[in-house]
Scaffold this active site. Structure first.
Site, PDB file in Angstrom:
ATOM      1  CG  HIS A 187      -2.081   0.930   1.061  1.00 38.74           C
ATOM      2  ND1 HIS A 187      -1.985   2.278   1.296  1.00 38.74           N
ATOM      3  CD2 HIS A 187      -3.350   0.702   0.639  1.00 38.74           C
ATOM      4  CE1 HIS A 187      -3.155   2.839   1.034  1.00 38.74           C
ATOM      5  NE2 HIS A 187      -4.003   1.914   0.633  1.00 38.74           N
ATOM      6  CG  ASP A 225      -8.519  -3.380  -3.237  1.00 40.07           C
ATOM      7  OD1 ASP A 225      -9.742  -3.216  -3.199  1.00 40.07           O
ATOM      8  OD2 ASP A 225      -7.711  -2.461  -3.398  1.00 40.07           O
TER       9      ASP A 225
HETATM   10  N1  CMC Z   1       4.134  -7.552  -5.031  1.00 42.90           N
HETATM   11  C1  CMC Z   1       5.485  -7.677  -5.139  1.00 42.90           C
HETATM   12  N2  CMC Z   1       6.361  -6.677  -4.915  1.00 42.90           N
HETATM   13  C2  CMC Z   1       5.840  -5.483  -4.596  1.00 42.90           C
HETATM   14  C3  CMC Z   1       4.455  -5.270  -4.481  1.00 42.90           C
HETATM   15  C4  CMC Z   1       3.593  -6.361  -4.679  1.00 42.90           C
HETATM   16  N3  CMC Z   1       2.268  -6.218  -4.574  1.00 42.90           N
HETATM   17  N4  CMC Z   1       4.228  -3.974  -4.137  1.00 42.90           N
HETATM   18  C5  CMC Z   1       5.427  -3.395  -4.048  1.00 42.90           C
HETATM   19  N5  CMC Z   1       6.413  -4.300  -4.337  1.00 42.90           N
HETATM   20  C6  CMC Z   1       7.856  -4.081  -4.269  1.00 42.90           C
HETATM   21  C7  CMC Z   1       8.358  -3.223  -5.418  1.00 42.90           C
HETATM   22  O1  CMC Z   1       8.737  -4.022  -6.522  1.00 42.90           O
HETATM   23  C8  CMC Z   1       9.508  -2.503  -4.771  1.00 42.90           C
HETATM   24  O2  CMC Z   1      10.572  -3.416  -4.684  1.00 42.90           O
HETATM   25  P1  CMC Z   1      12.115  -2.877  -4.786  1.00 42.90           P
HETATM   26  O3  CMC Z   1      12.305  -1.990  -3.588  1.00 42.90           O
HETATM   27  O4  CMC Z   1      12.947  -4.107  -4.775  1.00 42.90           O
HETATM   28  O5  CMC Z   1      12.190  -2.103  -6.072  1.00 42.90           O
HETATM   29  C9  CMC Z   1       9.023  -2.250  -3.330  1.00 42.90           C
HETATM   30  O6  CMC Z   1       8.088  -3.307  -3.087  1.00 42.90           O
HETATM   31  C10 CMC Z   1       8.353  -0.914  -3.140  1.00 42.90           C
HETATM   32  O7  CMC Z   1       7.395  -0.762  -4.191  1.00 42.90           O
HETATM   33  P2  CMC Z   1       6.716   0.600  -4.582  1.00 42.90           P
HETATM   34  O8  CMC Z   1       6.037   0.461  -5.906  1.00 42.90           O
HETATM   35  O9  CMC Z   1       7.712   1.705  -4.425  1.00 42.90           O
HETATM   36  O10 CMC Z   1       5.640   0.736  -3.443  1.00 42.90           O
HETATM   37  P3  CMC Z   1       4.525   1.767  -3.415  1.00 42.90           P
HETATM   38  O11 CMC Z   1       4.277   2.011  -1.984  1.00 42.90           O
HETATM   39  O12 CMC Z   1       4.780   2.931  -4.281  1.00 42.90           O
HETATM   40  O13 CMC Z   1       3.303   0.976  -4.112  1.00 42.90           O
HETATM   41  C11 CMC Z   1       1.294  -0.125  -4.475  1.00 42.90           C
HETATM   42  C12 CMC Z   1       2.124   0.733  -3.521  1.00 42.90           C
HETATM   43  C13 CMC Z   1      -0.083  -0.334  -3.852  1.00 42.90           C
HETATM   44  C14 CMC Z   1       1.084   0.597  -5.826  1.00 42.90           C
HETATM   45  C15 CMC Z   1       2.014  -1.461  -4.706  1.00 42.90           C
HETATM   46  O14 CMC Z   1       2.285  -2.073  -3.481  1.00 42.90           O
HETATM   47  C16 CMC Z   1       1.234  -2.387  -5.617  1.00 42.90           C
HETATM   48  O15 CMC Z   1       1.376  -2.291  -6.846  1.00 42.90           O
HETATM   49  N6  CMC Z   1       0.426  -3.327  -5.040  1.00 42.90           N
HETATM   50  C17 CMC Z   1      -0.373  -4.211  -5.811  1.00 42.90           C
HETATM   51  C18 CMC Z   1      -1.608  -3.472  -6.306  1.00 42.90           C
HETATM   52  C19 CMC Z   1      -2.630  -3.273  -5.202  1.00 42.90           C
HETATM   53  O16 CMC Z   1      -2.948  -4.179  -4.455  1.00 42.90           O
HETATM   54  N7  CMC Z   1      -3.196  -2.059  -5.164  1.00 42.90           N
HETATM   55  C20 CMC Z   1      -4.238  -1.720  -4.199  1.00 42.90           C
HETATM   56  C21 CMC Z   1      -3.820  -0.677  -3.258  1.00 42.90           C
HETATM   57  S1  CMC Z   1      -5.035  -0.502  -1.961  1.00 42.90           S
HETATM   58  C22 CMC Z   1      -6.359   0.242  -2.739  1.00 42.90           C
HETATM   59  C23 CMC Z   1      -6.462   1.664  -2.453  1.00 42.90           C
HETATM   60  O17 CMC Z   1      -6.427   2.066  -1.268  1.00 42.90           O
HETATM   61  O18 CMC Z   1      -6.640   2.405  -3.428  1.00 42.90           O
END
Ligand code: CMC
Length: 432
Positions: free
Chosen positions: A309, A366
Site C-alpha cells: 500500500h 482489496d
Molecule cells: N508484489 C510484489 N512486490 C511489490 C508489491 C507487490 N504487490 N508492491 C510493491 N512491491 C515491491 C516493489 O517491486 C519494490 O521493490 P524494490 O524496492 O525491490 O524495487 C518495493 O516493493 C516498493 O514498491 P513501490 O512500488 O515503491 O511501493 P509503493 O508504496 O509505491 O506501491 C502499491 C504501492 C499499492 C502501488 C504497490 O504495493 C502495488 O502495486 N500493489 C499491488 C496493487 C494493489 O494491491 N493495489 C491496491 C492498493 S489498496 C487500494 C487503495 O487504497 O486504493
C-alpha cells in the site's frame, strides 16, 4: 513561538513556517518558497506533499490507524453501518435519531434514476467497462439537476444536502442498472421501504417473477464492504475530486472525474486484479508457491495483487476487518471457495517471506473484498463500481471542504521541465 524550518540555498536562508495537525502530523509550508527563492518543491507522485488541510479522515500508515472524524474504523465497522458512516464523513458528526431518519428519507426519495438516463446507458456496447458507464452517468447528472450543479460554490453549497443525497443514492441505482444492462436483464426499480444495501441487492438480483429475498449476512457483509471504502484520505480518486472541484466544478462533475481515477488497477481496480490473479493461479494448478516466487522478481506485471500500500507500511486495518468478515460470510453461506484457500495460502507464505517483510508488504483491503463480492453474487467486472458506491461519501465530503474553503485556490501544481530547449521551426520540406 511558532516553529520554522530554515532552508539554506545558494548561501541564502529561507525561513519556512511549520504546520502541525491535531494528531501531531508535521509539515513544512513551502507556499512562499518559489516567490522568495525561485525554487519549487519537487515530489513526483505527491508522496510527501500535503495538498490540503482536512478535517475528515486521519490515517497513520506506519501504525495502521484509520479514523473518520476521530472515530476508529474498527468501531465504525463494528457498531455503525454504511449510511450512518456516510453521514458522519459528510457532516462531521454521528447523526442523532432525527438526523439519521431525515438523511435516510432523503436517500430513499432520491433512489430512482431518471428514465432518460437509460438512453445514456443504452448508447454503450454491453461489453463496455462498467466504470466508463458509471462515470458517464454521473457526469450527466448536472443536466438533470441544473439548479444543484451551477458551478458556483456559493449556490451549490446552498443545495448541498440534496446534491449529496442524490449522488449517494443514485450512484447505487446506477451501478445496479449497469449490472442489469450488461447482463441483458430488465431494469428493476428501487423500493422505498428497503434499507440502502437491501435496496441495492433488490435492484441487482430481483427478477420479474421473484423479488430478491434479503439475507441478513449478505446485507451485513455488503454494508461492511461499502463502509470500509467510505473514505481514505488523499488517495488518487479523492484527490482528483478535490482537484476538479477546485475549479468550481459541481459535485457531480467532480465525482465523475473521481470515478475515472478509481478505475485503474493500482487503485479501485485492484480487487479485480486480485481475483484475476487468484483465478489464474487456480487454473494453472499452482497453490500459490510459484506465483509468490515470481512476484519477488521485481517485475510490476508479476506483483502480488492486494499486497502493499502506498501509505500503510505495517498493516491495513481494513484488511484485518474484511479478512475476518470474508471467513464469516463464506461459512454462514456454506461456500467453499477454492480462491479463498489460495488467498489464505498466499497471505501465509508472503507474511513469512523475507522479500515481503523487508518491503513492508501486507494484505490491503482489496485482498479479500473481491471474494466477499463474489460470494454475494457480484460479477468481477462490477467490483470497482461497488468500490465507487462505497467511496462516494468521501468524495462528497472532500468536495465540500474544497467548496467551502474561503481561502481555497484552484489546484495548479508546477513541474520541472526536462524537454527540448528553445529551437527554431523547420518547414516541412526541409525536414529529413
Ligand atoms: N508484489 C510484489 N512486490 C511489490 C508489491 C507487490 N504487490 N508492491 C510493491 N512491491 C515491491 C516493489 O517491486 C519494490 O521493490 P524494490 O524496492 O525491490 O524495487 C518495493 O516493493 C516498493 O514498491 P513501490 O512500488 O515503491 O511501493 P509503493 O508504496 O509505491 O506501491 C502499491 C504501492 C499499492 C502501488 C504497490 O504495493 C502495488 O502495486 N500493489 C499491488 C496493487 C494493489 O494491491 N493495489 C491496491 C492498493 S489498496 C487500494 C487503495 O487504497 O486504493
Amino acid at each position: 513561538m511558532p516553529k520554522t524550518a530554515l532552508l539554506k540555498l545558494d548561501e541564502k536562508e529561507y525561513p519556512l513556517p511549520v504546520l502541525e495537525g491535531t494528531e501531531g502530523e508535521k509539515a513544512i509550508d513551502t507556499r512562499t518558497l518559489r516567490a522568495a527563492s525561485g525554487y519549487i518543491a519537487y515530489d513526483q507522485g505527491y508522496g510527501n506533499t500535503g495538498s490540503c488541510e482536512s478535517n475528515i479522515t486521519y490515517l497513520d500508515g506506519e501504525n495502521g490507524v484509520l479514523r473518520h472524524r476521530g472515530y476508529p474504523i474498527e468501531q465504525l465497522a463494528h457498531y455503525s453501518d454504511f449510511v450512518e458512516t456516510a453521514y458522519l464523513i459528510i457532516y462531521g458528526e454521528l447523526p442523532n435519531p432525527a438526523q439519521r431518519k431525515e438523511f435516510g428519507q432523503r436517500l430513499r426519495r432520491n433512489s430512482p434514476v431518471e428514465m432518460q438516463m437509460q438512453k445514456i446507458l443504452e448508447g454503450f456496447p454491453t461489453a463496455a467497462s462498467p466504470m466508463a458507464m458509471l462515470s458517464a452517468m454521473m457526469s450527466a447528472l448536472p443536466a438533470y439537476y441544473p439548479e444543484l450543479a451551477t458551478n458556483n460554490f456559493e449556490k451549490d453549497l446552498r443545495n448541498f444536502d440534496m446534491a449529496a443525497a442524490i449522488a449517494i443514492s443514485k450512484i447505487r441505482t446506477m451501478v445496479a442498472m449497469i449490472y442489469r444492462y450488461t447482463h441483458g436483464l430488465p431494469f428493476v426499480f428501487p423500493k422505498r421501504d428497503l434499507p440502502f444495501c437491501d435496496n441495492f441487492l433488490h435492484m441487482m438480483f430481483s427478477d420479474p417473477y421473484q423479488d430478491y429475498e434479503p439475507v441478513a449476512e449478505v446485507s451485513k457483509a455488503l454494508n461492511l464492504v461499502l463502509l470500509l471504502h467510505a473514505d481514505h484520505e488523499q488517495n488518487c480518486s479523492t484527490s482528483t475530486v478535490r482537484m476538479v472541484g477546485s475549479s468550481a466544478a459541481n459535485l457531480f462533475a467532480s465525482i465523475s472525474a473521481g470515478i475515472s481515477a478509481l478505475s485503474g488497477p493500482l487503485h479501485g481496480g485492484a480487487n479485480v486484479a486480485v481475483m484475476q490473479m487468484l483465478q489464474s493461479i487456480h487454473d494453472e494448478g499452482d497453490d500459490g508457491t510459484r506465483f509468490i516466487a515470481a512476484a519477488k522478481s521485481g517485475s510490476k506485471s508479476k506483483r502480488l495483487m492486494g499486497f502493499g500500500h502506498a501509505v500503510y507500511k505495517n498493516f491495513d486495518p481494513r484488511a484485518r476487518i474484511i479478512g475476518e468478515a470474508c471467513d464469516t460470510l463464506l461459512k454462514r453461506l456454506g461456500i467453499d471457495d477454492p480462491l479463498l484457500h489460495i488467498a489464505k495460502k498466499l497471505e501465509e507464505a508472503a507474511l513469512k517471506d523475507e522479500y515481503f517483510i523487508t518491503r513492508k508488504l501486507y494484505p490491503n483491503v482489496d485482498f479479500y473484498s473481491g471474494i466477499i463480492m463474489r460470494a454475494i453474487g457480484v460479477p468481477m467486472n462490477m467490483f470497482t463500481t461497488l468500490f465507487a458506491i462505497g467511496r462516494s461519501p468521501g468524495y462528497i465530503a472532500n468536495w465540500r471542504e474544497v467548496a467551502s474553503n474561503p481561502k481555497g485556490r484552484i489546484y495548479r501544481p508546477r513541474q520541472i521541465y526536462m524537454g527540448a530547449t528553445q529551437r527554431d521551426y523547420v518547414p516541412l520540406n526541409q525536414r529529413t
